[in-house]
Design a protein around this motif. Structure first.
Motif, PDB file in Angstrom:
ATOM      1  N   LEU A  15      -9.081 -14.432   5.633  1.00 14.12           N
ATOM      2  CA  LEU A  15      -9.557 -13.090   5.123  1.00 14.12           C
ATOM      3  C   LEU A  15     -10.766 -13.298   4.105  1.00 14.12           C
ATOM      4  CD1 LEU A  15      -6.337 -11.033   4.674  1.00 14.12           C
ATOM      5  CD2 LEU A  15      -7.685 -11.231   6.764  1.00 14.12           C
ATOM      6  N   TYR A 247      -2.051  -9.052  -4.837  1.00 14.55           N
ATOM      7  CA  TYR A 247      -1.901  -9.046  -3.403  1.00 14.55           C
ATOM      8  C   TYR A 247      -3.296  -9.641  -2.928  1.00 14.55           C
ATOM      9  CZ  TYR A 247       1.292  -5.639  -5.236  1.00 14.55           C
ATOM     10  OH  TYR A 247       2.267  -4.830  -5.764  1.00 14.55           O
ATOM     11  N   LEU A 248      -4.386  -9.460  -3.281  1.00 20.30           N
ATOM     12  CA  LEU A 248      -5.482  -9.967  -2.796  1.00 20.30           C
ATOM     13  C   LEU A 248      -5.727 -11.222  -3.219  1.00 20.30           C
ATOM     14  CD1 LEU A 248      -7.900  -6.907  -3.917  1.00 20.30           C
ATOM     15  CD2 LEU A 248      -7.004  -7.308  -1.617  1.00 20.30           C
ATOM     16  N   ALA A 251      -3.455 -13.110  -0.637  1.00 15.20           N
ATOM     17  CA  ALA A 251      -3.800 -13.030   0.831  1.00 15.20           C
ATOM     18  C   ALA A 251      -5.033 -13.940   1.156  1.00 15.20           C
ATOM     19  CB  ALA A 251      -4.669 -11.552   1.151  1.00 15.20           C
ATOM     20  N   LEU A 384       0.675 -11.075   7.546  1.00 16.00           N
ATOM     21  CA  LEU A 384      -0.443 -11.978   7.725  1.00 16.00           C
ATOM     22  C   LEU A 384      -0.305 -13.176   8.258  1.00 16.00           C
ATOM     23  CD1 LEU A 384      -2.380 -11.467   4.050  1.00 16.00           C
ATOM     24  CD2 LEU A 384      -2.607  -9.989   6.195  1.00 16.00           C
ATOM     25  N   TYR A 404      -4.599   0.812  -0.439  1.00 16.00           N
ATOM     26  CA  TYR A 404      -4.212  -0.342   0.092  1.00 16.00           C
ATOM     27  C   TYR A 404      -4.216  -0.841   1.298  1.00 16.00           C
ATOM     28  CZ  TYR A 404      -1.274  -4.618   0.324  1.00 16.00           C
ATOM     29  OH  TYR A 404      -0.726  -5.911   0.600  1.00 16.00           O
ATOM     30  N   TRP A 405      -3.877   0.136   2.256  1.00 12.42           N
ATOM     31  CA  TRP A 405      -4.055  -0.557   3.658  1.00 12.42           C
ATOM     32  C   TRP A 405      -5.303  -0.548   4.214  1.00 12.42           C
ATOM     33  CZ3 TRP A 405       0.436  -2.700   4.431  1.00 12.42           C
ATOM     34  CH2 TRP A 405       1.352  -2.184   3.998  1.00 12.42           C
ATOM     35  N   LEU A 408      -6.869  -4.050   3.015  1.00 15.17           N
ATOM     36  CA  LEU A 408      -6.637  -5.012   4.068  1.00 15.17           C
ATOM     37  C   LEU A 408      -7.390  -4.714   5.381  1.00 15.17           C
ATOM     38  CD1 LEU A 408      -2.662  -5.502   3.480  1.00 15.17           C
ATOM     39  CD2 LEU A 408      -4.784  -6.645   2.360  1.00 15.17           C
ATOM     40  N   VAL A 413      -7.664  -6.824   8.853  1.00 13.90           N
ATOM     41  CA  VAL A 413      -6.460  -6.727   9.116  1.00 13.90           C
ATOM     42  C   VAL A 413      -6.241  -5.429  10.027  1.00 13.90           C
ATOM     43  CG1 VAL A 413      -4.035  -6.622   8.152  1.00 13.90           C
ATOM     44  CG2 VAL A 413      -5.552  -7.968   6.920  1.00 13.90           C
TER      45      VAL A 413
END
Length: 423
Positions: A15, A247-248, A251, A384, A404-405, A408, A413
């Protein structure tokens, strides 16, 4: 997000890209309250607009404070410095910061105030703060030890010194610190014992207070003295949310990618930024991680630990049992839904039986988020690398990270919704 569940499609590639996390929830709710207690107009930029901060803003509006929103990241707050009696109970959903901070702040008003929340907030303890307010001569009552709380305020304190048990939450201390500057005399707070959950959040509180004109000294590591300065309106820029950044960061390391969040780790003042140092060691994270001072980052670290080369034990996380849900139980339940035995609760410790070979497998699992935004966002990370991970109630991320979604998705994603199609 209107779908009732969302299946993550593993991207199969690193990513890469740029994502700007939203403003800090912790700082936004602190400065909203301080601006509401200050005379004049304050401009708060870089702010988070989410369920939690809207509950705080709406509560202030209900008590006579003008809160304008000229754009998606700004609050303009104009106040007389007083919180008038609202016409109805203040409903604050499951916003812990808003609930605890306002419970203390309402002692500065005059009349009866009721602070309430949803079914989840009604399970989150507030008794230590209520006990402290009563010790200060404020009539406060929470029959269950959790919200709803009723405060009969006279606008003053009978005492200006209080001892508070902050073992369950540093928010109790932050709440009292913020109201202390509005007292008629110097205000002293002392910890009952040295234990305090996430002390770094108290530092955030002190920094925000000083920006609005407060003077605070710390005679010992377990006590504070606040001068009766009141607050002065100020312009304040809010840094990005470190908890959202976790979260980033995860990821990025999990997929071997490169995600630019626009802020260097060293520039964060929030405690959860400390978690990045552990993520940087992935897939060789240490055998034991103390989560006491970065509690909101633990769900992220726990899911990442599932792919580590060696097992990881999380300690100092007992307070996670009284967050938006019992996060220790939610994490162990979700991980064991992915593969039985992947997580074990040993008292209040959480032990992850790490296995790098989980990556690339298809392990269908419905993840119960328990309406907890951090459970939803952290388990998305498992999706992921593992096919078949389905997040139930994905819309709960609106509590702190509504986009958030989409964030990603901007990195490549894709998702499958309830109809099985790609979103």
């Amino acid at each position: 997000m209107t779908t009732d569940k969302l299946t993550i499609i593993p991207p199969g590639h690193p990513l890469t890209g740029r994502v700007s996390p939203p403003g800090s929830k912790s700082i936004t709710n602190r400065v909203l309250l301080l601006a509401g207690l200050a005379k004049g107009t304050s401009r708060l930029t870089g702010a988070l607009k989410s369920d939690d901060t809207r509950y705080m803003a709406d509560a202030l509006r209900a008590m006579g404070v003008t809160v304008d929103e000229p754009d998606d990241t700004t609050f303009v707050v104009t106040s007389s410095g007083e919180l008038t009696q609202p016409e109805a109970p203040l409903f604050l959903g499951n916003a812990g910061t808003a609930t605890r901070f306002l419970t203390a702040a309402l002692a500065l008003g005059k009349g009866r105030y009721v602070v309430d929340g949803d079914e989840h907030m009604r399970k989150r303890p507030i008794k230590p703060l209520v006990d402290a307010l009563n010790a200060l001569g404020v009539k406060a009552d929470a029959p269950t030890g959790c919200p709803p709380v009723t405060i009969d305020a006279t606008g003053q304190f009978a005492s200006h010194r209080v001892v508070i048990d902050a073992g369950l939450s540093s928010q109790y201390v932050s709440a009292l610190l913020m109201v202390g500057a509005c007292a008629s005399d110097p205000f002293e707070i002392e910890l009952a014992g040295a234990e305090i959950g996430a002390r770094g959040y108290v530092d955030l509180t002190l920094s925000a207070m000083r920006a609005f004109g407060a003077t605070v000294t710390q005679p010992t590591s377990a006590s504070w003295r606040i001068a009766p300065t009141g607050y002065t309106a100020a312009d304040y820029h809010i840094e990005p949310d470190a908890s959202a950044a976790t979260y980033l960061w995860a990821a990025e390391v999990l997929t071997g990618g490169a995600i630019d969040i626009g802020t260097a780790t060293a520039d964060f003042t929030q405690p959860d930024a400390k978690s990045q140092a552990y993520m940087a060691q992935f897939p060789n994270m240490p055998a034991e991680i103390d989560g006491s001072q970065m509690q909101d980052a633990i769900p992220t670290l726990a899911v990442l630990a599932a792919f580590n080369r060696t097992p990881v034990r999380f300690v100092g996380i007992e307070n996670l049992r009284v967050k938006e849900c019992d996060r220790i139980r939610a994490l162990s339940t979700g991980l064991n839904n992915i593969r039985d035995g992947l997580a074990t609760e040993e008292g209040d410790d959480l032990v992850i039986a790490s296995d790098p070979d989980l990556a690339g497998q298809t392990l269908p699992a419905d993840i119960d988020t328990f309406a907890d935004h951090r459970i939803a966002m952290s388990f998305a990370l498992a999706g992921l690398k593992i096919a078949g991970i389905t997040i139930l109630d994905p819309g709960c991320v609106a509590k702190t990270y509504p986009a958030y979604w989409n964030a990603l998705a901007s990195l490549g994603v894709e998702y499958a919704g309830t109809d099985g199609g790609t979103l």
